[in-house]
Design a protein around this motif. Structure first.
Motif, short mmCIF file in Angstrom:
data_model
loop_
_atom_site.label_atom_id
_atom_site.label_comp_id
_atom_site.label_asym_id
_atom_site.label_seq_id
_atom_site.Cartn_x
_atom_site.Cartn_y
_atom_site.Cartn_z
N ALA A 1 34.98 -6.65 43.72
CA ALA A 1 35.41 -5.88 44.88
C ALA A 1 36.08 -4.58 44.45
CB ALA A 1 36.35 -6.71 45.75
N VAL A 2 36.90 -4.65 43.40
CA VAL A 2 37.55 -3.44 42.89
C VAL A 2 36.50 -2.47 42.35
CG1 VAL A 2 39.08 -2.55 41.08
CG2 VAL A 2 39.76 -4.54 42.43
N ARG B 1 34.73 -0.81 45.17
CA ARG B 1 35.56 0.21 45.81
C ARG B 1 35.61 1.46 44.95
NH1 ARG B 1 40.76 -1.71 45.55
NH2 ARG B 1 41.32 -0.07 44.12
N GLU C 1 35.17 -12.37 41.71
CA GLU C 1 34.88 -11.72 43.00
C GLU C 1 35.87 -10.61 43.29
OE1 GLU C 1 34.91 -15.05 45.66
OE2 GLU C 1 32.75 -15.38 45.44
N GLU C 2 37.15 -10.83 42.95
CA GLU C 2 38.15 -9.77 43.14
C GLU C 2 37.83 -8.57 42.27
OE1 GLU C 2 41.89 -11.55 42.27
OE2 GLU C 2 41.81 -12.89 44.00
N ARG C 3 37.45 -8.82 41.03
CA ARG C 3 37.12 -7.71 40.12
C ARG C 3 35.89 -6.94 40.62
NH1 ARG C 3 37.22 -9.57 34.00
NH2 ARG C 3 37.08 -7.31 33.76
N SER D 1 36.62 -16.86 41.81
CA SER D 1 37.43 -16.05 42.74
C SER D 1 38.00 -14.83 42.04
CB SER D 1 38.54 -16.89 43.36
OG SER D 1 39.44 -17.32 42.38
N ARG D 2 38.42 -14.98 40.77
CA ARG D 2 38.91 -13.80 40.03
C ARG D 2 37.79 -12.79 39.80
NH1 ARG D 2 41.37 -17.93 37.21
NH2 ARG D 2 39.88 -17.75 35.50
#
Length: 96
Positions: free
Chosen positions: A75-76, A79, A71-73, A68-69
């Motif tokens: 996504a950043v 972006r 996946e957040e990275r 999950s961490r």
């Protein structure tokens, strides 16, 4: 052979008991749960297997958190890669 005598009844009881013992032995040998006297199930207790299950469960939780961490990275990073240059520069400076 006299079919109504006590020998026949005892033979049936012996055959039934032997069948039950063989069936229980095979089930226990292959790790299947065994019925106890009160129609419940007795499972084979294996401390090593329980320990491995606990270790794998904790490792699974750790890896799920790590995914999950990541996946957040990602996504950043997506972006940043798709946003305009000015906004990206501001985001990068804000992260410093």
């Amino acid at each position: 052979m006299n079919w109504g005598g006590p020998g026949f009844v005892l033979a049936i009881i012996a055959i039934s008991t032997a069948g039950w013992l063989i069936s229980t032995w095979i089930r226990a040998k292959h790790g299947y749960p065994i019925e106890n006297e009160w129609k419940g199930m007795s499972h084979r207790g294996d401390a090593e297997a329980d320990r491995k299950i606990e270790l794998l469960s904790s490792e699974n939780e750790r890896l799920t958190g790590q995914i999950s961490r990541l996946e957040e990275r990602i996504a950043v990073l997506e972006r940043i890669a798709t946003d305009p240059a000015e906004r990206t520069a501001r985001d990068i400076d804000a992260l410093r």
